[in-house]
Design an enzyme around this catalytic site. Sequence first.
Site, PDB file in Angstrom:
ATOM      1  N   TYR A  39     -34.673  32.219 -24.125  1.00 19.04           N
ATOM      2  CA  TYR A  39     -33.527  31.521 -23.540  1.00 19.04           C
ATOM      3  C   TYR A  39     -33.608  31.463 -22.013  1.00 19.04           C
ATOM      4  O   TYR A  39     -33.067  30.552 -21.394  1.00 19.04           O
ATOM      5  CB  TYR A  39     -32.220  32.223 -23.934  1.00 19.04           C
ATOM      6  CG  TYR A  39     -31.607  31.725 -25.217  1.00 19.04           C
ATOM      7  CD1 TYR A  39     -32.345  31.702 -26.397  1.00 19.04           C
ATOM      8  CD2 TYR A  39     -30.286  31.295 -25.256  1.00 19.04           C
ATOM      9  CE1 TYR A  39     -31.779  31.265 -27.574  1.00 19.04           C
ATOM     10  CE2 TYR A  39     -29.712  30.858 -26.434  1.00 19.04           C
ATOM     11  CZ  TYR A  39     -30.461  30.844 -27.587  1.00 19.04           C
ATOM     12  OH  TYR A  39     -29.885  30.409 -28.748  1.00 19.04           O
TER      13      TYR A  39
ATOM     14  N   LYS B 115     -41.910  39.077 -34.646  1.00 21.42           N
ATOM     15  CA  LYS B 115     -42.963  38.243 -35.223  1.00 21.42           C
ATOM     16  C   LYS B 115     -44.286  38.793 -34.701  1.00 21.42           C
ATOM     17  O   LYS B 115     -45.089  38.090 -34.071  1.00 21.42           O
ATOM     18  CB  LYS B 115     -42.731  36.772 -34.813  1.00 21.42           C
ATOM     19  CG  LYS B 115     -43.624  35.771 -35.533  1.00 21.42           C
ATOM     20  CD  LYS B 115     -43.299  35.588 -37.009  1.00 21.42           C
ATOM     21  CE  LYS B 115     -44.318  34.677 -37.674  1.00 21.42           C
ATOM     22  NZ  LYS B 115     -44.124  34.561 -39.143  1.00 21.42           N
TER      23      LYS B 115
ATOM     24  N   ASP C 220     -39.366  35.892 -40.428  1.00 21.46           N
ATOM     25  CA  ASP C 220     -39.275  34.988 -41.588  1.00 21.46           C
ATOM     26  C   ASP C 220     -38.868  35.768 -42.832  1.00 21.46           C
ATOM     27  O   ASP C 220     -38.000  35.345 -43.603  1.00 21.46           O
ATOM     28  CB  ASP C 220     -40.594  34.212 -41.798  1.00 21.46           C
ATOM     29  CG  ASP C 220     -41.834  35.083 -41.779  1.00 21.46           C
ATOM     30  OD1 ASP C 220     -41.745  36.279 -41.410  1.00 21.46           O
ATOM     31  OD2 ASP C 220     -42.925  34.576 -42.144  1.00 21.46           O
TER      32      ASP C 220
ATOM     33  N   ASP D 149     -30.026  34.715 -32.609  1.00 16.97           N
ATOM     34  CA  ASP D 149     -29.172  33.527 -32.696  1.00 16.97           C
ATOM     35  C   ASP D 149     -29.213  32.975 -34.119  1.00 16.97           C
ATOM     36  O   ASP D 149     -28.183  32.692 -34.730  1.00 16.97           O
ATOM     37  CB  ASP D 149     -29.668  32.468 -31.697  1.00 16.97           C
ATOM     38  CG  ASP D 149     -28.858  31.183 -31.759  1.00 16.97           C
ATOM     39  OD1 ASP D 149     -27.619  31.280 -31.782  1.00 16.97           O
ATOM     40  OD2 ASP D 149     -29.464  30.095 -31.797  1.00 16.97           O
TER      41      ASP D 149
ATOM     42  N   ASP E 137     -26.284  33.511 -37.561  1.00 11.91           N
ATOM     43  CA  ASP E 137     -25.618  32.430 -38.301  1.00 11.91           C
ATOM     44  C   ASP E 137     -25.823  32.610 -39.806  1.00 11.91           C
ATOM     45  O   ASP E 137     -24.923  32.359 -40.606  1.00 11.91           O
ATOM     46  CB  ASP E 137     -26.152  31.054 -37.873  1.00 11.91           C
ATOM     47  CG  ASP E 137     -25.347  30.447 -36.717  1.00 11.91           C
ATOM     48  OD1 ASP E 137     -24.753  31.225 -35.939  1.00 11.91           O
ATOM     49  OD2 ASP E 137     -25.313  29.207 -36.586  1.00 11.91           O
TER      50      ASP E 137
END
Length: 360
Positions: free
Chosen positions: A142, A192, A224, A248, A252
Amino acid sequence: MTAAKILVLPGDGIGTEVMAPAVAVMQAAAAAVDCPLDIDEGLVGGVAIDATGSPLPEATLAAAQAADAVLLGGVGGPKWDHLPMSERPEKGLLGLRQALGLFANLRPALLFGPLAEASSLKAELVADLDILIIRELTGGIYFGEPRGVEQRDNERVGFNTLVYAEHEIQRIAKVGFELAQKRGGRLCSVDKANVLEVSALWREVVSAMHVDYPDVELSHMYVDNAAMQLVRAPKQFDVIVTGNMFGDILSDVAAMLTGSLGMLPSASLSASGVGMYEPVHGTAPDIAGQNKANPLATILSVAMMFRYSLDQPLAAERIEQAVAKVLAEGYRTGDIANADDADHMIGTREMGDRVLEQLG
Ligand code: IPM
Ligand code: MG
């Protein structure tokens, strides 16, 4: 007792609608525990662009820096979507996070019993779900430099940088270990590391800190797989700690497990204790201005504010219990309602009134 300074930033879309009941609940809960509040209001996001030309006016930033806690509704909307990245309403939010040093974003996904049917997963998979996602909030892709879009040869190339320094990893991991100690004792670090060097470093740094927290069970998961596990068997998690963008996305996903994005509060904390509190949902332009939005995520964010910034755990519990009672009585906004809730469907303001009533 000096009054705690609270800056209220309703922002755009449903942000303004959910803020009114949340502020009423904040005042009632503060009065109940004798905690004087000094509440100020300011502009951020699209409304700030319209009024001042900037998504984060200097007056807002100064007020936020002087406050003990900031309560934010949401920013953004189609009206400002045409603006270049650096001038968009979202920059107001990102600028506040960065200027206040709010590196630790706590996003609890807690299922209120009566809402098990509203989840997109089978009720038994989510019953009593209580997980906490800790998202790093002031670093990673970000904010990484270099970033931009530039001409290379015959085409434009867009690029961003995913970067974490050891100290950034250490301070967010520390929050993860400490909150795991206070909860179920399990911390899952999500990365990751099979592809990204920055993630390999992240994993190494988090692992090295484990010796200081022998009572915490630490695990690592690729992002993942974590996304899959969250919808396959979410109750395997207690605390998840991860970087800015992975957090982020996963928050959700976790939100939806609990029935609706309209239920999820968040706290963003700095090293100095200043906190910003906001619902995880956005500004929902499709239902803005219709008294349909669920104010509970913002009301629950107020509870987090009492707990983490004002050291008033009793006020926090009273608010959370009031919300639980209102849900147990069957009251629902559209986002958490089933076909059989038709006679208990209420709007934003009414939901706020029900919570106030329960607060007494
Ligand atoms: C969130 C939001 C923000 C983010 C947007 C509005 C900039 O999606 O708080 O999760 O990406 O951090
Ligand atoms: Mg988001």
